[in-house]
Design a protein around this motif. Structure first.
Motif, mmCIF file in Angstrom:
data_model
loop_
_atom_site.group_PDB
_atom_site.id
_atom_site.type_symbol
_atom_site.label_atom_id
_atom_site.label_comp_id
_atom_site.label_asym_id
_atom_site.label_seq_id
_atom_site.Cartn_x
_atom_site.Cartn_y
_atom_site.Cartn_z
ATOM 1 N N SER A 143 89.597 87.223 57.381
ATOM 2 C CA SER A 143 87.805 87.368 56.826
ATOM 3 C C SER A 143 87.918 87.088 55.292
ATOM 4 O O SER A 143 88.858 87.485 54.683
ATOM 5 C CB SER A 143 87.492 88.724 57.224
ATOM 6 O OG SER A 143 87.504 88.718 58.648
ATOM 7 N N LEU A 144 86.862 86.411 54.797
ATOM 8 C CA LEU A 144 86.683 86.180 53.627
ATOM 9 C C LEU A 144 85.364 86.821 53.261
ATOM 10 O O LEU A 144 84.418 86.517 53.866
ATOM 11 C CB LEU A 144 86.754 84.946 53.180
ATOM 12 C CG LEU A 144 88.141 84.007 53.082
ATOM 13 C CD1 LEU A 144 88.779 83.901 54.520
ATOM 14 C CD2 LEU A 144 87.942 82.738 52.345
ATOM 15 N N PHE A 145 85.235 87.408 52.272
ATOM 16 C CA PHE A 145 84.038 88.172 51.594
ATOM 17 C C PHE A 145 83.533 87.565 50.232
ATOM 18 O O PHE A 145 84.677 87.687 49.339
ATOM 19 C CB PHE A 145 84.031 89.284 51.769
ATOM 20 C CG PHE A 145 84.490 90.081 52.809
ATOM 21 C CD1 PHE A 145 83.510 90.320 53.903
ATOM 22 C CD2 PHE A 145 85.993 90.418 53.128
ATOM 23 C CE1 PHE A 145 84.136 90.854 55.102
ATOM 24 C CE2 PHE A 145 86.300 90.927 54.319
ATOM 25 C CZ PHE A 145 85.413 91.173 55.167
ATOM 26 N N PRO A 146 82.140 87.540 49.870
ATOM 27 C CA PRO A 146 82.049 87.119 48.381
ATOM 28 C C PRO A 146 82.508 88.178 47.406
ATOM 29 O O PRO A 146 81.957 89.318 47.709
ATOM 30 C CB PRO A 146 80.419 86.818 48.537
ATOM 31 C CG PRO A 146 80.287 86.502 50.033
ATOM 32 C CD PRO A 146 81.170 87.381 50.552
ATOM 33 N N ALA A 147 83.184 87.819 46.412
ATOM 34 C CA ALA A 147 83.818 89.097 45.590
ATOM 35 C C ALA A 147 82.858 89.501 44.851
ATOM 36 O O ALA A 147 82.923 90.819 44.388
ATOM 37 C CB ALA A 147 85.268 88.461 44.735
ATOM 38 N N ALA A 148 81.953 88.784 44.025
ATOM 39 C CA ALA A 148 81.090 89.019 43.170
ATOM 40 C C ALA A 148 80.120 90.134 43.757
ATOM 41 O O ALA A 148 79.746 91.063 43.302
ATOM 42 C CB ALA A 148 80.292 87.935 42.711
ATOM 43 N N ARG A 149 79.804 90.059 45.145
ATOM 44 C CA ARG A 149 78.702 90.910 45.713
ATOM 45 C C ARG A 149 79.541 91.905 46.493
ATOM 46 O O ARG A 149 78.733 93.241 46.379
ATOM 47 C CB ARG A 149 78.135 89.874 47.060
ATOM 48 C CG ARG A 149 77.018 90.916 47.804
ATOM 49 C CD ARG A 149 76.414 90.339 48.883
ATOM 50 N NE ARG A 149 75.350 91.059 49.296
ATOM 51 C CZ ARG A 149 74.663 90.524 50.418
ATOM 52 N NH1 ARG A 149 74.723 89.382 51.021
ATOM 53 N NH2 ARG A 149 73.722 91.380 51.082
ATOM 54 N N PHE A 150 80.708 91.928 46.570
ATOM 55 C CA PHE A 150 81.686 93.147 47.312
ATOM 56 C C PHE A 150 82.816 93.291 46.351
ATOM 57 O O PHE A 150 83.892 93.365 47.093
ATOM 58 C CB PHE A 150 81.866 92.978 48.596
ATOM 59 C CG PHE A 150 80.701 92.540 49.541
ATOM 60 C CD1 PHE A 150 79.614 93.452 49.812
ATOM 61 C CD2 PHE A 150 80.666 91.199 50.267
ATOM 62 C CE1 PHE A 150 78.519 93.192 50.843
ATOM 63 C CE2 PHE A 150 79.542 90.693 50.876
ATOM 64 C CZ PHE A 150 78.516 91.924 51.122
ATOM 65 N N PRO A 151 82.537 93.773 45.004
ATOM 66 C CA PRO A 151 83.825 93.722 44.129
ATOM 67 C C PRO A 151 84.847 94.762 44.648
ATOM 68 O O PRO A 151 85.866 94.513 44.422
ATOM 69 C CB PRO A 151 83.168 94.372 42.819
ATOM 70 C CG PRO A 151 81.875 95.088 43.082
ATOM 71 C CD PRO A 151 81.330 94.288 44.550
ATOM 72 N N GLU A 152 84.426 95.983 45.309
ATOM 73 C CA GLU A 152 85.456 96.778 45.770
ATOM 74 C C GLU A 152 85.895 96.792 47.408
ATOM 75 O O GLU A 152 86.331 97.802 47.813
ATOM 76 C CB GLU A 152 84.811 98.127 45.478
ATOM 77 C CG GLU A 152 84.685 98.419 44.020
ATOM 78 C CD GLU A 152 85.843 98.456 43.114
ATOM 79 O OE1 GLU A 152 86.938 98.772 43.677
ATOM 80 O OE2 GLU A 152 85.642 97.640 41.973
ATOM 81 N N MET A 153 85.750 95.561 47.781
ATOM 82 C CA MET A 153 85.747 95.468 49.441
ATOM 83 C C MET A 153 87.331 95.786 49.796
ATOM 84 O O MET A 153 87.589 96.623 50.765
ATOM 85 C CB MET A 153 85.183 94.273 49.978
ATOM 86 C CG MET A 153 85.630 93.778 51.449
ATOM 87 S SD MET A 153 84.837 95.142 52.518
ATOM 88 C CE MET A 153 83.087 94.334 52.718
#
Length: 237
Positions: A143-153
Motif C-alpha cells: 500500500s502506498l500513501f501520499p506522504a505530504a497528506r499523511f506525514p505520520e502514517m
C-alpha cells in the motif's frame, strides 16, 4: 518440442480443482492413495508425489495412520467499492491477521504518482505486509500513501497495522475503491516463500486506487493472492 507436464503435477492440479470447487471441504479426508491411483491410472508413488506437493503448499496434511485431510478451502474475498480485509474475512468466518514486512518512505514512481495524483518527485509512504487467515498466509500486499497528506502514517502503522484505522487517525472517516484491475501471475520465488506455495504457482494480482469522500486518492494498493487460497468475488457497492 512441447514439454509434457509431469503426471504427478497434473494430479495435484486436478485435486486442487476439486478442493476449490467444493468437492472436498476443510477437514474432509481425501480418498486413499490406492483409490486415487486407480482414478488417475497411475501407481501409488505418483499419487504420493502429488499429495506431497499439496501438503507443501499447505492445502492438505497427512495424519499418521488416518489419511490425508484438507487443511484449508478458498476464502471468498469480495471486490467492491468498500473492501476491508478484516471485515471480509471475519464475515467469512475466518480469523484475520496481518504481518508487517516493510515500512518506508521514498519517491513515488511515475505510475504511482499518476495514480495518486501527485507531482513528479513526491514522496510516498510504503506499507508491505502479509495477510493471513487462520494463521495461513493468503496474500501479499503493498500500500502506498501520499506522504505530504499523511506525514505520520508509518508511525501509526507501527502501532496498529490496520489501514482503515490509520486513515481514520488522519481524518479520512471513509474511503471507497475507485478502480480495480485483476490479472493472473505466476509466483516468484520470494512470493512463494511468503505465501507457502510452490514457485510459479498461480496467483491473482489486484491493483486498486482508494479515494476519500471528496474523490481524492488516499491509497494505491497492489495485492498478490494465492490462487488456491482465495476466491475473488464481485460484491455490490
Amino acid at each position: 518440442m512441447t514439454r509434457r507436464t509431469p503426471i504427478w503435477k497434473a494430479i495435484a492440479t486436478s485435486l486442487r480443482s476439486d478442493i476449490i470447487e467444493g468437492t472436498y471441504s476443510q477437514g474432509d479426508k481425501l480418498p486413499t492413495e490406492a483409490v486415487l491411483a486407480q482414478r488417475f491410472g497411475v501407481n501409488r508413488h505418483t499419487v504420493r508425489q502429488a499429495l506431497g506437493a499439496l501438503a507443501e503448499d499447505g492445502i492438505v496434511h497427512a495424519r499418521r495412520g488416518a489419511g490425508v485431510f484438507v487443511t484449508t478451502t478458498p476464502t471468498d474475498y469480495p471486490i467492491g467499492r468498500r473492501v476491508r480485509f478484516h471485515q471480509n474475512l471475519t464475515a467469512a468466518g475466518r480469523a484475520p491477521a496481518k504481518k508487517v514486512l516493510l515500512l518506508e518512505s521514498r519517491v513515488a514512481h511515475a505510475s504511482e504518482a499518476e495514480a495518486l495524483e501527485l507531482e513528479s518527485g513526491a514522496q510516498v509512504h510504503v506499507y508491505e505486509g502479509l495477510s493471513l487467515t487462520e494463521n495461513q498466509p493468503v496474500a501479499l500486499f503493498r500500500s502506498l500513501f501520499p506522504a505530504a497528506r499523511f506525514p505520520e502514517m508509518l508511525t501509526q502503522l507501527r502501532t496498529d497495522p490496520s489501514v482503515t484505522a490509520g486513515l481514520a487517525r488522519f481524518g479520512v472517516a471513509d474511503y471507497t475503491r475507485a478502480s480495480t484491475r485483476v490479472n493472473a501471475k505466476l509466483a516468484t520465488a520470494t512470493q512463494a516463500l511468503h505465501l507457502r506455495i510452490t514457485e510459479n504457482a498461480p496467483i491473482l494480482r489486484t491493483i486498486s486506487v482508494n479515494v476519500d469522500l471528496d474523490g481524492r486518492p488516499v491509497e494505491l494498493g497492489r495485492t498478490w493472492f494465492a490462487g488456491d487460497k482465495v476466491t475473488l468475488t464481485l460484491s455490490d457497492p
